[in-house]
Scaffold this motif. Sequence first.
Motif, PDB file in Angstrom:
ATOM      1  N   GLN A  70     121.871  28.916  -8.316  1.00 56.14           N
ATOM      2  CA  GLN A  70     122.786  29.947  -8.816  1.00 56.14           C
ATOM      3  C   GLN A  70     122.698  30.202 -10.322  1.00 56.14           C
ATOM      4  OE1 GLN A  70     123.934  27.540  -6.561  1.00 56.14           O
ATOM      5  NE2 GLN A  70     123.842  28.972  -4.852  1.00 56.14           N
ATOM      6  N   GLY A  71     122.323  29.222 -11.093  1.00 57.95           N
ATOM      7  CA  GLY A  71     122.334  29.388 -12.538  1.00 57.95           C
ATOM      8  C   GLY A  71     121.112  30.050 -13.135  1.00 57.95           C
ATOM      9  N   ILE A  72     120.073  30.328 -12.338  1.00 55.08           N
ATOM     10  CA  ILE A  72     118.841  30.833 -12.963  1.00 55.08           C
ATOM     11  C   ILE A  72     118.972  32.292 -13.374  1.00 55.08           C
ATOM     12  CG2 ILE A  72     117.403  29.166 -11.749  1.00 55.08           C
ATOM     13  CD1 ILE A  72     116.273  31.500 -10.107  1.00 55.08           C
ATOM     14  N   ILE A  73     118.229  32.624 -14.390  1.00 54.00           N
ATOM     15  CA  ILE A  73     118.199  33.983 -14.930  1.00 54.00           C
ATOM     16  C   ILE A  73     116.917  34.648 -14.436  1.00 54.00           C
ATOM     17  CG2 ILE A  73     118.054  35.328 -17.063  1.00 54.00           C
ATOM     18  CD1 ILE A  73     119.431  32.862 -18.421  1.00 54.00           C
ATOM     19  N   LEU A  74     117.022  35.890 -14.000  1.00 54.05           N
ATOM     20  CA  LEU A  74     115.862  36.664 -13.548  1.00 54.05           C
ATOM     21  C   LEU A  74     115.531  37.697 -14.613  1.00 54.05           C
ATOM     22  CD1 LEU A  74     117.026  37.404  -9.883  1.00 54.05           C
ATOM     23  CD2 LEU A  74     115.814  35.406 -10.756  1.00 54.05           C
ATOM     24  N   TRP A  75     114.242  37.847 -14.908  1.00 53.07           N
ATOM     25  CA  TRP A  75     113.877  38.906 -15.838  1.00 53.07           C
ATOM     26  C   TRP A  75     112.467  39.408 -15.574  1.00 53.07           C
ATOM     27  CZ3 TRP A  75     113.973  33.841 -17.483  1.00 53.07           C
ATOM     28  CH2 TRP A  75     112.883  33.373 -18.212  1.00 53.07           C
ATOM     29  N   HIS A  76     112.296  40.664 -15.976  1.00 54.96           N
ATOM     30  CA  HIS A  76     111.018  41.361 -15.843  1.00 54.96           C
ATOM     31  C   HIS A  76     110.146  40.959 -17.022  1.00 54.96           C
ATOM     32  CE1 HIS A  76     108.972  45.575 -15.191  1.00 54.96           C
ATOM     33  NE2 HIS A  76     108.104  44.599 -15.277  1.00 54.96           N
ATOM     34  N   CYS A  77     108.952  40.465 -16.741  1.00 52.51           N
ATOM     35  CA  CYS A  77     108.030  39.964 -17.752  1.00 52.51           C
ATOM     36  C   CYS A  77     107.852  40.975 -18.890  1.00 52.51           C
ATOM     37  CB  CYS A  77     106.692  39.650 -17.098  1.00 52.51           C
ATOM     38  SG  CYS A  77     105.402  39.173 -18.250  1.00 52.51           S
ATOM     39  N   LEU A  78     108.076  40.519 -20.111  1.00 55.12           N
ATOM     40  CA  LEU A  78     107.965  41.395 -21.276  1.00 55.12           C
ATOM     41  C   LEU A  78     106.542  41.926 -21.443  1.00 55.12           C
ATOM     42  CD1 LEU A  78     109.333  42.691 -23.691  1.00 55.12           C
ATOM     43  CD2 LEU A  78     108.807  40.646 -24.996  1.00 55.12           C
ATOM     44  N   ASN A  79     105.543  41.071 -21.222  1.00 55.77           N
ATOM     45  CA  ASN A  79     104.154  41.530 -21.347  1.00 55.77           C
ATOM     46  C   ASN A  79     103.844  42.616 -20.325  1.00 55.77           C
ATOM     47  OD1 ASN A  79     103.551  39.788 -23.443  1.00 55.77           O
ATOM     48  ND2 ASN A  79     102.945  38.155 -22.072  1.00 55.77           N
ATOM     49  N   HIS A  80     104.351  42.470 -19.123  1.00 54.78           N
ATOM     50  CA  HIS A  80     104.116  43.484 -18.094  1.00 54.78           C
ATOM     51  C   HIS A  80     104.829  44.778 -18.455  1.00 54.78           C
ATOM     52  CE1 HIS A  80     104.510  45.390 -14.059  1.00 54.78           C
ATOM     53  NE2 HIS A  80     103.221  45.088 -14.080  1.00 54.78           N
ATOM     54  N   ARG A  81     106.047  44.677 -18.967  1.00 56.46           N
ATOM     55  CA  ARG A  81     106.777  45.879 -19.382  1.00 56.46           C
ATOM     56  C   ARG A  81     106.035  46.606 -20.496  1.00 56.46           C
ATOM     57  NH1 ARG A  81     113.132  44.407 -19.530  1.00 56.46           N
ATOM     58  NH2 ARG A  81     113.413  46.557 -18.899  1.00 56.46           N
ATOM     59  N   LEU A  82     105.482  45.837 -21.443  1.00 55.89           N
ATOM     60  CA  LEU A  82     104.721  46.437 -22.535  1.00 55.89           C
ATOM     61  C   LEU A  82     103.490  47.146 -21.993  1.00 55.89           C
ATOM     62  CD1 LEU A  82     104.228  46.911 -25.544  1.00 55.89           C
ATOM     63  CD2 LEU A  82     103.114  44.661 -25.627  1.00 55.89           C
ATOM     64  N   GLU A  83     102.782  46.504 -21.070  1.00 54.67           N
ATOM     65  CA  GLU A  83     101.599  47.130 -20.465  1.00 54.67           C
ATOM     66  C   GLU A  83     101.975  48.446 -19.772  1.00 54.67           C
ATOM     67  OE1 GLU A  83      98.213  46.308 -17.045  1.00 54.67           O
ATOM     68  OE2 GLU A  83      99.682  44.760 -17.470  1.00 54.67           O
ATOM     69  N   LEU A  84     103.084  48.458 -19.042  1.00 54.14           N
ATOM     70  CA  LEU A  84     103.537  49.684 -18.375  1.00 54.14           C
ATOM     71  C   LEU A  84     103.882  50.770 -19.389  1.00 54.14           C
ATOM     72  CD1 LEU A  84     105.825  48.167 -15.588  1.00 54.14           C
ATOM     73  CD2 LEU A  84     103.548  49.168 -15.293  1.00 54.14           C
ATOM     74  N   ALA A  85     104.521  50.386 -20.492  1.00 52.85           N
ATOM     75  CA  ALA A  85     104.888  51.355 -21.529  1.00 52.85           C
ATOM     76  C   ALA A  85     103.655  51.948 -22.197  1.00 52.85           C
ATOM     77  CB  ALA A  85     105.787  50.689 -22.571  1.00 52.85           C
TER      78      ALA A  85
END
Length: 140
Positions: A70-85
């Motif tokens: 329950q305590g884990i944080i989910l996030w979209h990989c910053l490097n992948h987001r940069l590549e998409l941008a």
Amino acid sequence: MEPIAFPLDLVELDSMSAAHIKEQIMGCLLKNGFTVELLREILIGFCSDGASVMLGVMSGVGKLLQDDFQGIILWHCLNHRLELAVDQALDVTGGTKDFQAFMDSLYSLYSQSPKNMRQLSECAHNLDIALRRIGKVLAG
């Protein structure tokens, strides 16, 4: 205590379903000496690309892991987001397609021909320039 990140294993997937991927992740962790109790104590997050199978809020891998931890944080990989941008910016920017095609042609010319690579190396040596081997430029 600072978080520790290190490559653990490479797992071959038989299915691309979120349940199977989560099962394989857990199997890998357990095989490498982690216990569920230890993971409940130390696992702080799950990062991946933004595909719905990975980060879908209803039944993605992250959500399935969050159900158990329950305590884990989910996030979209910053490097992948940069590549998409960058990819999106290149799509809407005029002139970059020609530059990308030119760079891809140069890459192909030298990466697929030992003769061309040898001649390029000789030219660099004569000019006292160090060649660096890189992958494709602006890979799409």
